[in-house]
Every structure is written in structure tokens, then in C-alpha cells.
Scaffold this motif. Sequence first.
Motif, PDB file in Angstrom:
ATOM      1  N   TRP A 363       0.820  -1.218   0.000  1.00  0.00           N
ATOM      2  CA  TRP A 363       0.000   0.000   0.000  1.00  0.00           C
ATOM      3  C   TRP A 363       0.854   1.268   0.000  1.00  0.00           C
ATOM      4  O   TRP A 363       0.732   2.120  -0.889  1.00  0.00           O
ATOM      5  N   LYS A 364       1.740   1.420   0.974  1.00  0.00           N
ATOM      6  CA  LYS A 364       2.484   2.671   1.115  1.00  0.00           C
ATOM      7  C   LYS A 364       3.431   2.914  -0.055  1.00  0.00           C
ATOM      8  O   LYS A 364       3.411   4.002  -0.650  1.00  0.00           O
ATOM      9  N   TYR A 366       3.210   1.790  -3.051  1.00  0.00           N
ATOM     10  CA  TYR A 366       2.377   2.019  -4.227  1.00  0.00           C
ATOM     11  C   TYR A 366       1.846   3.441  -4.264  1.00  0.00           C
ATOM     12  O   TYR A 366       1.877   4.103  -5.304  1.00  0.00           O
ATOM     13  N   GLU A 367       1.348   3.931  -3.149  1.00  0.00           N
ATOM     14  CA  GLU A 367       0.813   5.296  -3.102  1.00  0.00           C
ATOM     15  C   GLU A 367       1.913   6.321  -3.351  1.00  0.00           C
ATOM     16  O   GLU A 367       1.698   7.325  -4.041  1.00  0.00           O
ATOM     17  N   HIS A 368       3.099   6.080  -2.812  1.00  0.00           N
ATOM     18  CA  HIS A 368       4.213   7.012  -3.050  1.00  0.00           C
ATOM     19  C   HIS A 368       4.614   7.015  -4.520  1.00  0.00           C
ATOM     20  O   HIS A 368       4.895   8.077  -5.100  1.00  0.00           O
ATOM     21  N   GLN A 370       2.686   6.262  -7.113  1.00  0.00           N
ATOM     22  CA  GLN A 370       1.620   6.897  -7.869  1.00  0.00           C
ATOM     23  C   GLN A 370       1.660   8.418  -7.714  1.00  0.00           C
ATOM     24  O   GLN A 370       1.503   9.168  -8.690  1.00  0.00           O
ATOM     25  N   ALA A 371       1.898   8.884  -6.493  1.00  0.00           N
ATOM     26  CA  ALA A 371       1.967  10.318  -6.252  1.00  0.00           C
ATOM     27  C   ALA A 371       3.154  10.950  -6.979  1.00  0.00           C
ATOM     28  O   ALA A 371       3.053  12.061  -7.518  1.00  0.00           O
TER      29      ALA A 371
END
Length: 412
Positions: A363-364, A366-368, A370-371
Amino acid sequence: MEAKLITGYLNWAVETFDRWGVGESLLHTCATLLIAGGGLLLGWLLYFVLTRYVIPGVLKLVSFTEARWDDVLFNERLLRVVAELASVLLMQATVPPALEYYATLQSVAVLTFKILIVCVGVHLINRFLIALYELVEHTSSGRTSSLKGIRQMLQVVAVSVGVIIIISILAEKNPLTVITGLGAAATVLMLVFKDSIMGVVAGVQLTLNDMLRPGDWITVPARNINGTVLEVGLTTVKVQNFDMTIVTVPPYSLVSESFQNWRGMTDARGRRVNRAVTIDVDSVDFCPPEKIEEFRREEWWGALNADVRHVNLTLFRAYLEHYISQLPDLKTDPSMVYMVRELAPTPQGIPLELYLFTSLTSWKPYEHFQAAVIDHVLASVHRFGLRVYQAPSGRDIAMLANTYPKRLSETL
């Protein structure tokens, strides 16, 4: 044969006590106590020898082998139940014949040992099912980890059959007759154990169709569930949400309702990024020659023809596809394409969508990732003379009022 042997010992004991001068009224009692007590002692000695010497020897023997299955199947708990069964069988063969002179006690003993054998047999079956489940769980790739519900169902069936056999023994009826008699109470039992029955059926469906395993990340919007499956049981599925709360849900609700399982993403080791930014239509235009000269010296230009007119949005798409192709965490399997495409124009502008897969599935990270991609898109859009659409805010209206106060007041 054993009964005749025990009867012979019983007669020998009577004769022996008679020679010793024991009164006639106590002859049968003393002989019965001696032989029956000897049978109980033999059963205890057998259990002692098996648990003290034989079972440790078997455990040491299986520990020398490299195979895993014998360590799991020949575990200490299972072997102890085998020792219990052997001891009960020995006592059942020796104690009831020793009570020949007391018919009532003999019938009670026969009944008791039959029930004990059934109970120990059911216990042995349950221990074997647990050992078999652990063996399959350790040697499987993960799918059979959700077989806990089926194991529990088989244990319930074994206990139910044991109870029926015990009832038939007490009632001195055929087990089939007892089952037929229970048919009248089937409706009541189905109402009482409705959740358990539905859970068993749903658990079998979840397992055989490989819909759910412990460790899967699932989302159930209807029940506000978003987390990792901890346990797939007979009547409940235990899920730990990402806020560390524990949720239990009946298996049949997962069969009757839709839920999303993210195992495919984890197995493929690739997670999709599908984000879009909206380009202001008024900023789309042909690139001036000086911009073309600047861009053609960059690596992403590739085989583009510099002699034709290029739209800035087209060049921006080419630039982003090259940027995506250079990302270190990009997943480039043949089934995982990456592209930058334009969607149908909307009143807010032209949606520019980035479609790609990353090898970062947690999760973490992946979000970084994507951002970071979207940050790069927003930071580089101005190089191409484009603008990202953003609805006007109160600050924009205030700035407009300060810049054109008279015109704005006239307009209002």
C-alpha cells in the motif's frame, strides 16, 4: 477365544482362593476383583509402556527422516490417542469376561467399554483430520489453507456419527433405525443449526472454487470490510481491516454478495496505476518552432519528424510515455501494457489518462509511486504550454476583483 481364556483364569482364581480357605460367599467376589483388577492393570501398563517408551521411540525414528509428512502424521498427540485406543481395547477384552458371576455389572461394563471405544475412535479420527490438515497446509502453495472449514465439517460429521452410534448402543437399536427416528427432528435441527449448515456449504464453495484463502486482501463494500483474511472457519471468516480492527463475517454472505479479492494482483506482482489529469482546452495549440528545436534534442523525441507541425498535447503524450518507460518500478510483462491516452472531452477539459502497472504492490510504496508520477506530470505540463484545469476558488475571484474592481462591479 479371549473370553474363554479369561473364564479359565477366573475359575483358577476361584479354586485358588478356595484352597486358601476363603469363605464361599467371598470366593466369587475375590476372584472377580483379582481378574478384573488385573485386566485394568494390564490396560494401564500397556498405556504406560506405549507412552513412556514406544511413542518416544517412534518420534525419534521419524525425526531422523528428511520427509515432512511423517513428522506431522506421527505426532505425539495422535500417537497418544492410539495408545488410549489400544488400552481400552485390552480392557474391553479382559474386564467384562471377568465379571461373569455378576451379570448386571458385566452388562454395564460391556456397555461402558463400547461407548469408550466409540469416543476414543472419534477422538482418533479428529486427531488424524487435524494432522492431515496441517500436513496439507505445510506442503501446499496456499490454496488448501482455506480447508479449515472442511476439516471442521468432517470433525462435526465424525462427532455426529459417534453420537448416533452411542445412542444406538444405549437404545440397543440399529444405527440406521436411530437415523430414521431423527428424521422427524431434522426440521428443528435445521432451524437451530441454520447458520452452521449454511456456513459449511458456503465454506465448501469458497474452498473448492478457490475464492478465498487466509492472507488474501479482500474488500467487501457492503460490509465496510477492507483488509487481510486471517481465518476461514466453519461459520465465520475473520478479516483484519487496515485500521487493525477485526471483523467476522459469515461465509455464506461472501457467497451471496460480491467481494473483491486482490490475490491476483499479489500473484502477478503488479498493481495498476490508472490516474488522469484534465488539460485546459484553451491551452492546446501547435508548438512554435523554437520549442520544436528545444524538444528534438531530448531523448524522448526519438523518431518524430521535426519538419511537420506538432500539437503540444501530442508531444506531451509522447514525453510522458517515454518517462513512464524509464521508471525503475514499472512492470513490463506482456499482459501489463502502459500508455498515455486522451479520453473524451468534458466541460472541464480533455482528460489525459496514465495507464501502467508497477511492481510495488504494498500500500504505502504504491501510493508514493503513484503520487510521484502525478507530481511529475503536473510539474512538466507547463513546458509544453499546457495548463491543468482547476475550478476557480474564492482566492481566484478575490484576485480578479482586485485586478478589475470597476469592471467586476459593473458586471455584477
